[in-house]
Design an enzyme around this catalytic site. Structure first.
Site, short mmCIF file in Angstrom:
data_model
loop_
_atom_site.label_atom_id
_atom_site.label_comp_id
_atom_site.label_asym_id
_atom_site.label_seq_id
_atom_site.Cartn_x
_atom_site.Cartn_y
_atom_site.Cartn_z
N ASP A 1 3.16 9.45 -0.74
CA ASP A 1 2.01 8.62 -0.35
C ASP A 1 1.87 7.50 -1.37
OD1 ASP A 1 -0.19 7.96 1.22
OD2 ASP A 1 -0.84 10.05 1.35
N HIS B 1 0.82 -1.22 0.00
CA HIS B 1 0.00 0.00 0.00
C HIS B 1 0.85 1.27 0.00
CE1 HIS B 1 -4.01 -1.87 0.76
NE2 HIS B 1 -3.21 -2.88 1.05
C1 GDG Z 1 -2.33 3.60 3.36
C2 GDG Z 1 -1.30 4.30 2.46
C3 GDG Z 1 -2.93 4.23 0.58
C4 GDG Z 1 -9.16 9.55 7.73
N1 GDG Z 1 -9.59 10.22 8.82
C5 GDG Z 1 -10.71 9.62 9.22
C6 GDG Z 1 -10.97 8.55 8.35
N2 GDG Z 1 -10.01 8.53 7.44
C7 GDG Z 1 -9.95 7.58 6.31
C8 GDG Z 1 -9.99 8.29 4.98
C9 GDG Z 1 -9.36 7.26 4.08
C10 GDG Z 1 -8.36 6.56 5.01
O1 GDG Z 1 -8.73 6.88 6.34
C11 GDG Z 1 -6.95 7.09 4.81
O2 GDG Z 1 -6.44 6.55 3.65
P1 GDG Z 1 -5.18 7.18 2.90
O3 GDG Z 1 -5.03 6.48 1.63
O4 GDG Z 1 -5.39 8.62 2.74
O5 GDG Z 1 -3.93 6.98 3.88
P2 GDG Z 1 -3.28 5.82 4.83
O6 GDG Z 1 -4.07 5.61 6.05
O7 GDG Z 1 -1.87 6.27 5.05
O8 GDG Z 1 -3.31 4.48 3.95
C12 GDG Z 1 -1.99 5.12 1.39
C13 GDG Z 1 -3.86 3.44 1.49
O9 GDG Z 1 -3.11 2.71 2.48
C14 GDG Z 1 -4.69 2.43 0.70
O10 GDG Z 1 -3.88 1.61 -0.10
O11 GDG Z 1 -3.72 5.07 -0.27
O12 GDG Z 1 -1.03 5.71 0.53
O13 GDG Z 1 -0.43 5.12 3.24
O14 GDG Z 1 -10.28 6.29 3.65
O15 GDG Z 1 -11.31 8.62 4.67
N3 GDG Z 1 -12.03 7.73 8.47
C15 GDG Z 1 -12.87 7.98 9.51
N4 GDG Z 1 -12.67 9.02 10.37
C16 GDG Z 1 -11.62 9.85 10.29
O16 GDG Z 1 -11.46 10.79 11.09
N5 GDG Z 1 -13.93 7.21 9.65
#
Ligand code: GDG
Length: 482
Positions: free
Chosen positions: A369, A157
């Protein structure tokens, strides 16, 4: 169709309303619902004497959840230590933040071995094993040593850096050798895939036998390893439906009331140094300096739920951000206007999607990212008739697909400030055009497609320890990314 066995560091319990879960959990659960199977990982409990056996935790329709416990030492060395204090920073090109000890690396290998030993007794010969992320780079190696001959795939990821960066981890050779025990290794972008493939081609000292011209299939350490690019996506229609559902709008309505017709810039990130929050705050400060007319007319809301709070680097970033937010507000706030609202807490997903919908600008500026699902969710949540503008880091994997966003360099505060100004005054025609272009790509590379492409490629990737590249590439592939 083979049974699917998903392995990830943590297993999320399946709860009511799971359809609304984010990224990995949603993609994995859909796949498991379709194919039936097992989700296996750490329970989240660090206990005095773990049994080492998998416990059946939950059965929901065709999905069985199994977990194992870890000891405190395992947690410290594997999770807090090597995975998050060594690998995570290097995979995000932050070598200066990476700390390494061979003891923690041994702990990492030991926990990968424990996962494998607990998993083998519940595997059937034709199962597809799909491992996730940087915690499990050695799992296939451990499984092979425990006698497993199944097809085993890994989806990373995070980014995978260029070889000179990866080689700053002293155990780089051991990690790559272990990764070569997978039948399929999937990455978010071609840059990540090429980083891995380049390492094998240039640095596997006599262990590389052959590779296809494009470097996608490799023969090294006596095994065939397929690599591929599988950009993770979101459920586009479901996200929009959540964003506009009346029942979900309470938090958004409170925010709207407090904004008093001001424009809104929104960022949502786990509190992590890779997300570039400090640089982003400084770019917002630069925007307020350079565009005095905007003062009083716009609010920047940063939602940053805490994560990995027991690791020193994460404590440091949290302290730094609190100080920066205070300093910027101290400098610019008025009696009736707070420019930067910094919320160090999480919101239910159902409340978050309407916030995306109402934001004039989605500001997503990670220093690196793997993909960044917030960028994709922001786009999917918009009203196509009056969409907001996405400002996106060129160093997020999502930038490869969402090139109709305003792409910025997160290290360039002037450039980010100019993008904010441009986004806040963009005409609706241009906003619609950019949004429509991004939606075409998002529909094509949806979460379903990510899952289907990975699992069908893994299905085709028969373990062939003595096979040749010619035999491996002769097999059909689902692929061709458009
Ligand atoms: C890893 C990789 C890759 C955030 N704040 C809240 C919340 N979120 C959710 C978002 C989104 C998820 O968390 C975050 O996903 P990201 O992709 O932005 O980042 P990582 O957590 O670092 O994820 C990344 C991912 O894996 C998937 O392959 O894209 O690059 O680092 O869905 O909406 N959800 C809730 N409350 C919050 O306050 N419920």
């Amino acid at each position: 169709m083979s049974r699917l066995v998903v392995v990830s560091n943590r297993v999320a319990p399946i709860t009511e309303g799971q359809a609304t879960a984010g990224g990995l959990a949603a993609g994995v659960l859909d796949a498991l619902k379709q194919q039936g199977g097992i989700w296996f990982g750490w329970s989240g409990d660090a206990v005095a004497t773990p049994s080492g056996h998998a416990k059946a935790r939950q059965q929901v329709g065709p999905i069985s959840l199994y977990t194992i416990d870890l000891s405190r030492k395992d947690y410290d060395e594997f999770y807090r230590g090597f995975a998050n204090d060594t690998l995570w920073p290097v995979l995000h090109y932050q070598m200066g933040l990476s700390k390494f000890t061979w003891e923690e690396f041994s702990g990492y290998q030991r926990v990968n071995d424990q996962f494998a030993r607990a998993l083998v007794p519940i595997l059937q010969p034709d199962d597809l094993v799909w491992a996730h992320d940087y915690h499990l780079l050695c799992l296939a190696d451990s499984l092979r040593q425990a006698g497993c001959r199944n097809r085993i795939g890994l989806f990373l990821h995070t980014p995978f850096p260029a070889p000179p960066v990866f080689m700053t981890v002293p155990a780089h050779a051991e990690l790559i050798q272990a990764m070569c025990q997978y039948d399929l290794v999937g990455f978010q972008t071609e840059t990540d895939r090429a980083g891995f493939s380049d390492y094998v081609i240039r640095h596997c000292e006599g262990e590389l036998v052959e590779t296809t011209e494009d470097g996608q299939v490799l023969r090294a350490y006596g095994r065939i390893i397929r690599t591929g690019v599988y950009p993770i996506g979101v459920h586009v229609d479901e996200t929009r439906n959540q964003a506009k559902a009346q029942a979900n709008r309470r938090t958004a309505d409170r925010l709207r009331g407090s904004l008093r017709h001001r424009q809104l810039i929104l960022s949502v990130d786990r509190l992590d140094y890779s997300k570039g929050l400090r640089q982003r705050f400084q770019a917002f400060e630069r925007f307020l300096e350079d565009c005095p007319a905007a003062r009083g007319g716009v609010s920047f809301l940063q939602i940053a739920p805490p994560s990995r709070g027991d690791i020193q680097t994460y404590k440091d970033i949290r302290r730094e951000l609190e100080a920066e937010a205070g300093r910027i507000n101290g400098r610019f706030a008025e009696i009736d206007w707070t420019p930067l609202r910094y919320l160090n807490k999480s919101f239910p997903r159902s409340a978050l999607m309407p916030l995306y919908d109402m934001a004039d600008v989605g500001l997503v500026t990670p220093l690196r990212d793997g993909m960044n699902l917030v960028a994709k969710e922001y786009v999917a949540a918009q009203n196509p008739e009056d969409p907001g503008v996405l400002i996106l880091s060129q160093f997020a994997g999502a930038a490869c697909e969402l090139d109709a966003a305003l792409l910025i360099n997160p290290y360039d505060s002037v450039g980010v400030a100019m993008a904010m100004d441009r986004a806040l005054s963009m005409r609706v025609e241009e906003r619609r055009e950019r949004h429509a272009a991004m939606m075409v790509v998002m529909r094509r590379n949806s979460l379903d497609r990510w899952r289907d492409r990975f699992t069908s490629d893994l299905e085709l990737a028969r373990p062939a320890p003595r096979g040749t590249i010619a035999q491996a590439v002769a097999r059909p592939s689902s692929l061709a990314l458009s």
